[in-house]
Scaffold this motif. Structure first.
Motif, mmCIF file in Angstrom:
data_model
loop_
_atom_site.group_PDB
_atom_site.id
_atom_site.type_symbol
_atom_site.label_atom_id
_atom_site.label_comp_id
_atom_site.label_asym_id
_atom_site.label_seq_id
_atom_site.Cartn_x
_atom_site.Cartn_y
_atom_site.Cartn_z
ATOM 1 N N UNK A 259 3.156 -7.768 17.474
ATOM 2 C CA UNK A 259 2.196 -7.834 16.362
ATOM 3 C C UNK A 259 2.103 -6.517 15.599
ATOM 4 N N UNK A 260 2.558 -5.423 16.240
ATOM 5 C CA UNK A 260 2.463 -4.115 15.607
ATOM 6 C C UNK A 260 3.794 -3.642 15.033
ATOM 7 N N UNK A 261 4.780 -4.508 14.984
ATOM 8 C CA UNK A 261 6.080 -4.130 14.430
ATOM 9 C C UNK A 261 5.916 -3.660 12.986
ATOM 10 N N UNK A 262 6.448 -2.469 12.696
ATOM 11 C CA UNK A 262 6.408 -1.859 11.360
ATOM 12 C C UNK A 262 4.997 -1.523 10.896
ATOM 13 N N UNK A 263 4.071 -1.412 11.823
ATOM 14 C CA UNK A 263 2.691 -1.073 11.468
ATOM 15 C C UNK A 263 2.415 0.419 11.671
ATOM 16 N N UNK A 264 2.824 0.970 12.811
ATOM 17 C CA UNK A 264 2.462 2.345 13.146
ATOM 18 C C UNK A 264 3.502 3.373 12.697
ATOM 19 N N UNK B 178 -10.384 -19.979 15.304
ATOM 20 C CA UNK B 178 -10.173 -19.814 13.864
ATOM 21 C C UNK B 178 -8.825 -19.129 13.623
ATOM 22 N N UNK B 179 -8.093 -19.584 12.606
ATOM 23 C CA UNK B 179 -6.810 -18.982 12.267
ATOM 24 C C UNK B 179 -6.887 -18.376 10.865
ATOM 25 N N UNK B 180 -6.403 -17.149 10.752
ATOM 26 C CA UNK B 180 -6.488 -16.395 9.507
ATOM 27 C C UNK B 180 -5.088 -16.174 8.926
ATOM 28 N N UNK B 181 -4.947 -16.467 7.627
ATOM 29 C CA UNK B 181 -3.674 -16.313 6.933
ATOM 30 C C UNK B 181 -3.888 -15.430 5.703
ATOM 31 N N UNK B 182 -2.936 -14.534 5.448
ATOM 32 C CA UNK B 182 -3.083 -13.685 4.278
ATOM 33 C C UNK B 182 -1.768 -13.136 3.790
ATOM 34 N N UNK B 183 -1.766 -12.650 2.551
ATOM 35 C CA UNK B 183 -0.601 -12.009 1.940
ATOM 36 C C UNK B 183 -1.020 -10.663 1.357
ATOM 37 N N UNK B 184 -0.139 -9.695 1.460
ATOM 38 C CA UNK B 184 -0.374 -8.371 0.892
ATOM 39 C C UNK B 184 0.975 -7.758 0.542
ATOM 40 N N UNK B 185 1.088 -7.202 -0.659
ATOM 41 C CA UNK B 185 2.379 -6.675 -1.102
ATOM 42 C C UNK B 185 2.606 -5.226 -0.681
ATOM 43 N N UNK B 186 1.553 -4.403 -0.674
ATOM 44 C CA UNK B 186 1.722 -2.979 -0.374
ATOM 45 C C UNK B 186 1.933 -2.789 1.131
ATOM 46 N N UNK B 187 3.034 -2.164 1.558
ATOM 47 C CA UNK B 187 3.319 -2.031 2.996
ATOM 48 C C UNK B 187 2.237 -1.289 3.778
ATOM 49 N N UNK B 188 1.679 -0.212 3.190
ATOM 50 C CA UNK B 188 0.664 0.546 3.928
ATOM 51 C C UNK B 188 -0.641 -0.241 4.061
ATOM 52 N N UNK B 189 -1.048 -0.945 2.986
ATOM 53 C CA UNK B 189 -2.284 -1.727 3.062
ATOM 54 C C UNK B 189 -2.100 -2.919 4.010
ATOM 55 N N UNK B 190 -0.922 -3.531 3.992
ATOM 56 C CA UNK B 190 -0.595 -4.611 4.943
ATOM 57 C C UNK B 190 -0.758 -4.118 6.383
ATOM 58 N N UNK B 191 -0.263 -2.921 6.668
ATOM 59 C CA UNK B 191 -0.366 -2.368 8.020
ATOM 60 C C UNK B 191 -1.813 -2.057 8.382
ATOM 61 N N UNK B 192 -2.558 -1.468 7.444
ATOM 62 C CA UNK B 192 -3.970 -1.156 7.697
ATOM 63 C C UNK B 192 -4.751 -2.436 7.961
ATOM 64 N N UNK B 193 -4.432 -3.499 7.218
ATOM 65 C CA UNK B 193 -5.094 -4.793 7.425
ATOM 66 C C UNK B 193 -4.874 -5.293 8.847
ATOM 67 N N UNK B 194 -3.641 -5.244 9.331
ATOM 68 C CA UNK B 194 -3.358 -5.733 10.679
ATOM 69 C C UNK B 194 -4.104 -4.918 11.734
ATOM 70 N N UNK B 195 -4.139 -3.596 11.549
ATOM 71 C CA UNK B 195 -4.880 -2.754 12.492
ATOM 72 C C UNK B 195 -6.370 -3.067 12.451
ATOM 73 N N UNK B 196 -6.899 -3.280 11.268
ATOM 74 C CA UNK B 196 -8.329 -3.579 11.128
ATOM 75 C C UNK B 196 -8.688 -4.895 11.815
ATOM 76 N N UNK B 197 -7.873 -5.922 11.614
ATOM 77 C CA UNK B 197 -8.150 -7.223 12.229
ATOM 78 C C UNK B 197 -8.052 -7.145 13.752
ATOM 79 N N UNK B 198 -7.056 -6.426 14.261
ATOM 80 C CA UNK B 198 -6.934 -6.264 15.708
ATOM 81 C C UNK B 198 -8.083 -5.433 16.272
#
Length: 461
Positions: free
Chosen positions: A94-99, A208-228
């Motif tokens: 789940x953290x691939x390409x996030x950190x 509950x299942x959450x689905x989302x899209x984000x184009x900016x790589x850094x904001x996408x990564x921050x989103x995943x960290x925030x949700x986790x």
């Protein structure tokens, strides 16, 4: 455990920025700091025996449980940090390409990193902030909000005020077993506030299942960290443009929550118009037949000439409410904002009608970081649930009346309805008359050509 003051959290953040900013630009330190905070959290809560993280989706590594203190006084601390991030990414898909991408290309000296990590160690010893699994999610979200305010000065905007999201969530009422979608997910605020609401109501957030899209790589990564960090398990966040997704990727959803992005300055008026309408169509088409949604947008979108679009939506009776918000509320723009509430299966008493609400009648302070007061949020939700006319605050209007007004959806236009007749929009009426006359002319011409072709009929002079 003593509650940590927001002022202390902000001071800690600013002190860290002060240490790093001589080496990093605003975009680099924003992503880097949040990645280090998240990794510090995993190191504080993951035991050494490999037991799963509290979301049941992250696994401990040999490095994650170790204190940064053990790694200090070495050469190339930045390289060690890359190794740390690499190991936890490799153990947790789940953290691939996030950190790892958070490590800046700019070399940070050992002395600077030592100073920064010493500061974090000291803050953890005093507050235990990183090891508090119950409150870390809220703390992390607060740090995101503060970084958003700082980076906004540099022209960056990725944050929706949480008070506005709480209003949207309070209106739409997410619940157990739902699928929730945000086409422009940003840092994930729509999801974290939905999760908070469901938990407060005693619901099982794991359903509950959450689905989302984000184009900016850094904001996408921050989103995943925030949700986790908030303990959300069933998350599917794609790094892509939502408008390229025709809902084949995820399907359709029980609830859509979105803040339509502010167009770039380089866009022409025509491009802005098309951009806004594309997101509106995407949101409506992504909702299941009995689903609902709430879309936040600059009020100017509702003032644009979209008669054909809104005629289709209102003829299907999908629009339930329009909520007008004051100016200087959304990040990245000083214009007023609006929320449209979508419901594809209204209650019987609400069929054929739309409610217009204005929660705040007075201008907000001259600030670019305003939030709604809790009393304003509660009052707006109460007005929506009561579904009645409240002078100068809320009005319930028939779809027929909206049609008579040319499908314009400005809140102020309808607040007086209920006590007095609405102002007749002569411009829209003339436009509809001319359109009808043109359509009639085309239909008559088609009929005459058909008669002539089949019956040799000639129109008399």
């Amino acid at each position: 455990m003593t509650k940590i003051k927001k002022s202390d959290l902000k001071t800690q953040l600013l002190q860290g920025i002060q240490i790093l900013k001589s080496k990093l630009n605003y975009a680099e330190y924003c992503y880097f700091i949040l990645a280090v905070f998240f990794f510090y959290h995993t190191g504080a809560v993951l035991p050494q025996n490999g037991t799963n993280f509290h979301t049941q989706r992250l696994v401990a590594t040999s490095r994650a449980g170790a204190s940064f203190t053990l790694q200090k006084k070495k050469r190339n601390l930045q390289g060690d940090l890359i190794d740390d991030f690499s190991e936890i990414e490799g153990t947790n898909p789940m953290l691939k390409d996030v950190l790892i991408p958070a490590i800046p290309a700019t070399t940070i000296s050992d002395s600077v990193l030592n100073n920064y990590l010493d500061q974090l160690d000291q803050f953890q010893k005093i507050t235990s902030v990183f090891s508090n699994t119950e409150s870390f999610g809220q703390t992390y979200d607060y740090w995101i909000s503060q970084l958003a305010k700082l980076t906004l000065k540099q022209g960056v905007s990725f944050y929706t005020p949480r008070s506005v999201i709480r209003l949207m969530v309070g209106i739409t009422k997410p619940g157990e077993s739902m699928t929730i979608y945000d086409p422009t997910v940003g840092t994930g605020g729509m999801f974290t506030e939905s999760a908070n609401y469901i938990r407060q109501k005693g619901g099982d957030i794991s359903s509950v299942t959450f689905y989302g899209c984000e184009t900016a790589p850094d904001i996408w990564a921050i989103c995943k960290m925030n949700l986790l960090a908030h303990g959300l398990e069933n998350i599917f966040i794609q790094q892509q443009d939502a408008l390229l997704n025709t809902h084949d990727l995820f399907g359709k959803f029980d609830l859509v929550l979105q803040n339509i992005p502010v167009p770039t300055e380089s866009m022409s008026k025509r491009e802005i118009y098309q951009f806004n309408e594309a997101f509106l169509k995407h949101a409506f088409s992504g909702i299941v037949d009995d689903g609902r949604g709430a879309i936040l947008m600059p009020s100017s979108i509702l003032q644009e000439d979209r008669e054909d679009f809104w005629r289709q939506i209102i003829s299907q009776d999908w629009l339930e409410a329009v909520i007008g918000l004051p100016a200087k509320l959304l990040h990245g723009t000083n214009s007023a904002a609006s929320i449209i509430v979508i419901n594809k299966r209204k209650l019987d008493a609400r069929e054929g009608k739309v409610q217009f609400i204005r929660p705040i009648n007075t201008p907000l302070p001259y600030s670019r970081h305003n939030e709604l007061d809790d009393k304003d949020i509660t009052a707006a939700i109460d007005a929506f649930e009561s579904w009645r006319h409240i002078p100068e605050y809320a009005s319930v209007v028939s779809n027929t009346t909206i049609a008579e007004q040319g499908y314009k959806l400005s809140v102020d236009k309808y607040l007086s309805i209920g006590n007095e007749a609405p102002n007749f929009d002569i411009t829209s009426a003339l436009k509809r008359y001319r359109l009808a006359a043109k359509e009639r002319e085309v239909a008559v011409d088609r009929l005459m050509k058909s008669l002539e072709e089949h019956f040799n009929f000639q129109e008399p002079d």
